[in-house]
Design an enzyme around this catalytic site. Structure first.
Site, PDB file in Angstrom:
ATOM      1  CE  LYS A   1      -2.791   0.947   3.536  1.00 39.81           C
ATOM      2  NZ  LYS A   1      -3.948   0.992   4.436  1.00 39.81           N
TER       3      LYS A   1
ATOM      4  CD  GLU B   1      10.188  -9.724  23.762  1.00 43.57           C
ATOM      5  OE1 GLU B   1       8.999  -9.440  23.593  1.00 43.57           O
ATOM      6  OE2 GLU B   1      11.021  -9.679  22.862  1.00 43.57           O
TER       7      GLU B   1
ATOM      8  NE  ARG C   1       3.323  -8.205  24.619  1.00 44.20           N
ATOM      9  CZ  ARG C   1       3.886  -8.294  23.425  1.00 44.20           C
ATOM     10  NH1 ARG C   1       3.141  -8.222  22.346  1.00 44.20           N
ATOM     11  NH2 ARG C   1       5.174  -8.464  23.318  1.00 44.20           N
TER      12      ARG C   1
ATOM     13  CD  GLU D   1      -1.125  -7.185  13.478  1.00 42.95           C
ATOM     14  OE1 GLU D   1      -0.044  -6.712  13.066  1.00 42.95           O
ATOM     15  OE2 GLU D   1      -1.839  -6.619  14.330  1.00 42.95           O
TER      16      GLU D   1
ATOM     17  NE  ARG E   1       1.649 -10.775  18.741  1.00 46.27           N
ATOM     18  CZ  ARG E   1       2.751 -10.158  19.143  1.00 46.27           C
ATOM     19  NH1 ARG E   1       3.868 -10.825  19.332  1.00 46.27           N
ATOM     20  NH2 ARG E   1       2.733  -8.856  19.349  1.00 46.27           N
TER      21      ARG E   1
HETATM   22  C1  SIN Z   1       8.080  -5.882  22.249  1.00 46.01           C
HETATM   23  O1  SIN Z   1       9.223  -5.750  21.839  1.00 46.01           O
HETATM   24  O2  SIN Z   1       7.706  -5.685  23.395  1.00 46.01           O
HETATM   25  C2  SIN Z   1       7.038  -6.292  21.269  1.00 46.01           C
HETATM   26  C3  SIN Z   1       7.318  -7.657  20.845  1.00 46.01           C
HETATM   27  C4  SIN Z   1       6.049  -8.263  20.367  1.00 46.01           C
HETATM   28  O3  SIN Z   1       5.096  -7.560  20.037  1.00 46.01           O
HETATM   29  O4  SIN Z   1       5.984  -9.489  20.353  1.00 46.01           O
END
Ligand code: SIN
Length: 569
Positions: free
Chosen positions: A59, A138, A316, A401, A412
């Site tokens: 796009k 993470e 998250r 996505e 996720r």
């Molecule tokens: C992040 O770096 O916190 C994002 C990574 C993700 O969205 O998986």
């Protein structure tokens, strides 16, 4: 079973095509999912008698999508002692009972090879001084398994390597600044129709300018997410849900749209800051940063302690909810991330992009707390696919996505998104050549297929305000009903303008309405869907998915039960 219905045009209003072109396969999107699909298809089609041409349409500029903004990295069981099983376990727990376990197995089993291939392609991941691939942690991961590049510039490095690889493949044609308006089938879907082309609007010059007809035998949708339905998002401006809306109009199913992930630590720039906001990667917490409700030396507390066994590295949704809760309790519009102790040399080496961004906004994370609040980050749902990227429309595949492969469930797991695009695009390239249909003629839509028409482009701000205030991190029945009513009113404000802005706003309204319908119907709290009025997860009623479909100009949202996949954790 709960159900709602609303109207949707079969096709967007658009001028008659003024030019034509053709390719065996059109890939829509140029991030990790799109370019991986194109590169792999180039090879797998070349192995077929007669070969096949691949056309990528994007796009904007080729690197304008979400991939280049990914900071943290790409997750795969590559480290000593780690295993795909453990990666699967963390993915299923984050997904809160609605992952597709078979899809998760595919993701984690094929992930390590897919990442190694990315390295072979030229991606420069970070290594320890002794030359070992550097892996970090993470939220939601029990192991160090996130490969990263340029410290916190992983997506940019992957995008660079993929663009370079596509540059070495002149057989792959690219059309930039092209919006895929609608898919064209060779017959109605219910009569066995399959993909035969698409209408494409190109802001170009010369021969390909305006709306054209692209004849093709298959389409791979890799067009990214829908973050721009909210006022604040980490997504770039191009993330307007176009691919999901196009697929819905063509007869594909959208699944799990209510599970929009709000990233817990997005830099707070003030109440009036809208559009793309700076992400403060979860990897900063992975390296030891802590969420606080004020300076610890002035009495502030690290409020994630005791909320979850992983504290600041909880999944998250848990962290986003804890931040929102603390914001409500204290009346503050944001919380803070304390990463001062990492020190300047570490910040400069490990997080150069975030450091520069913070300083641009007047915050020095070596000396100051970083103001953070949750903002829209990722669509865990999308166009429903099987394990090979196939949608309900013959000849239409989806990945990245834009797709709902089932790996993310209700939330996720961090750094599984780049991996999903990589793994499932490779899979599509494996099966697609064997499934290509003979060339057929696309059927252009009848005029009455284009009602209701396009909505006014200047509704976008109102739409974002409705979604942010009523369909954001905290949801309840009253707000969701108001949002549904307000969105229905916006749909009545049509325009005679036929242009990029009107198409994009109409697509935003389509996906916002579908998302709101699913969020309104799901009367429980699960993953990233937080209902204040139904605070518990309810597996007896709600283990399963909301599917949105369009048929005969009517969109419906229906529940499809499936057993919980995480043992109720
Ligand atoms: C992040 O770096 O916190 C994002 C990574 C993700 O969205 O998986």
């Amino acid at each position: 079973m709960p159900h709602v219905a609303r109207r949707l045009p079969g096709r967007l209003r658009a001028p008659e095509p003024g030019w034509t072109t053709e390719a065996d396969v059109v890939v829509i999107g140029s991030g990790i999912a799109g370019l991986t699909a194109a590169l792999r298809l180039k090879e797998s089609l070349a192995a077929q008698p007669g070969g096949g041409r691949v056309l990528v349409v994007t796009k904007d500029r080729i690197a304008a999508g979400s991939t280049r903004w990914a900071q943290g990295g790409i997750a795969a069981a590559l480290g000593p002692g780690d295993s795909p099983r453990e990666h699967a376990e963390d993915t299923l727990v984050a997904g809160a009972g609605v992952c597709d376990a078979a899809a998760v197995d595919v993701l984690v089993d094929e992930g390590p090879d897919a990442v190694r291939e990315l390295i072979d392609l030229g991606t420069q991941f970070d290594h320890d001084p002794d030359g070992v691939l550097s892996l970090t942690r993470e939220g939601g991961h029990h192991r160090d398994r996130i490969a990263h590049a340029g410290g916190d510039a992983t997506g940019a490095e992957i995008q660079r390597a993929l663009i370079a690889a596509v540059g070495r493949a002149p057989e792959i044609e690219i059309i930039k600044r092209g919006l895929a308006v609608d898919l064209l089938l060779d017959a109605p879907l219910e009569e066995g129709g399959a993909v035969a082309g698409l209408t494409l609007h190109v802001m170009g010059e010369g021969q390909r300018d305006g709306v054209g007809l692209v004849r093709c035998r298959a389409v791979v949708l890799a067009s990214g997410g829908l973050g721009q339905v909210f006022a604040q998002t980490t997504n770039p401006a191009v993330s307007t849900g176009d691919g999901m809306a196009l697929a819905l109009r063509a007869g594909a199913t959208l699944r799990d749209l209510e599970f929009v992930q709000f990233h817990p630590t997005v830099m707070y720039l003030g109440p009036d800051s809208v559009g793309q906001q700076p992400l403060i990667s979860e990897a900063v917490r992975g390296e030891g940063a802590v969420l606080v409700d004020g300076k610890p030396e002035e009495g502030g507390t690290a409020f994630m302690q005791g909320v979850h066994e992983l504290a600041d590295l909880a999944p998250r949704d848990v962290v986003a909810k804890a931040i929102m809760k603390r914001m409500l309790e204290t009346g503050q519009p944001h919380m803070w991330l304390d990463a001062r102790h990492l020190g300047a040399p570490f910040w400069e080496r490990r997080f150069p992009t975030i450091l520069a961004t913070c300083r641009e906004h007047g915050v020095d994370p070596v000396a100051d707390l970083i103001p953070v609040a949750p903002a829209c980050h990722y669509a865990s749902g999308g166009v429903r696919t099987d394990l090979w990227g196939r949608t309900d429309v013959p000849g239409l595949y989806a990945t990245g996505e834009a797709a709902c492969s089932g790996v993310h469930g209700a939330n996720r797991l961090a750094s599984n998104s780049l991996l999903e695009g990589l793994v499932f695009s490779r899979r599509i390239a494996q099966v697609l050549p064997g499934e290509l249909r003979p060339w057929s003629d696309p059927v252009l839509p009848a005029d009455d297929d284009r009602e209701p028409g396009l909505v006014r482009a200047d509704l976008r701000t109102e739409l974002q305000e409705v979604m942010t205030s009523r369909v954001g991190v905290l949801r309840n029945a009253t707000g969701l009903q108001e949002a549904a009513d307000l969105l229905a009113k916006l749909a009545d404000r049509e325009t005679e303008d036929v242009d990029l802005e009107a198409w994009q706003t109409t697509n935003l309204l389509t996906v916002a309405s579908a998302l709101t319908d699913a969020a309104r119907l799901r009367e429980e709290t699960r993953g990233s869907h937080w209902r204040e009025d139904f605070p518990e997860r309810d597996d007896a009623t709600w283990a399963g998915h909301f599917d949105v479909r369009a048929a005969g100009g009517v969109v419906s949202c229906e529940f499809s039960p499936s057993p919980a996949t995480d043992g109720g954790r």
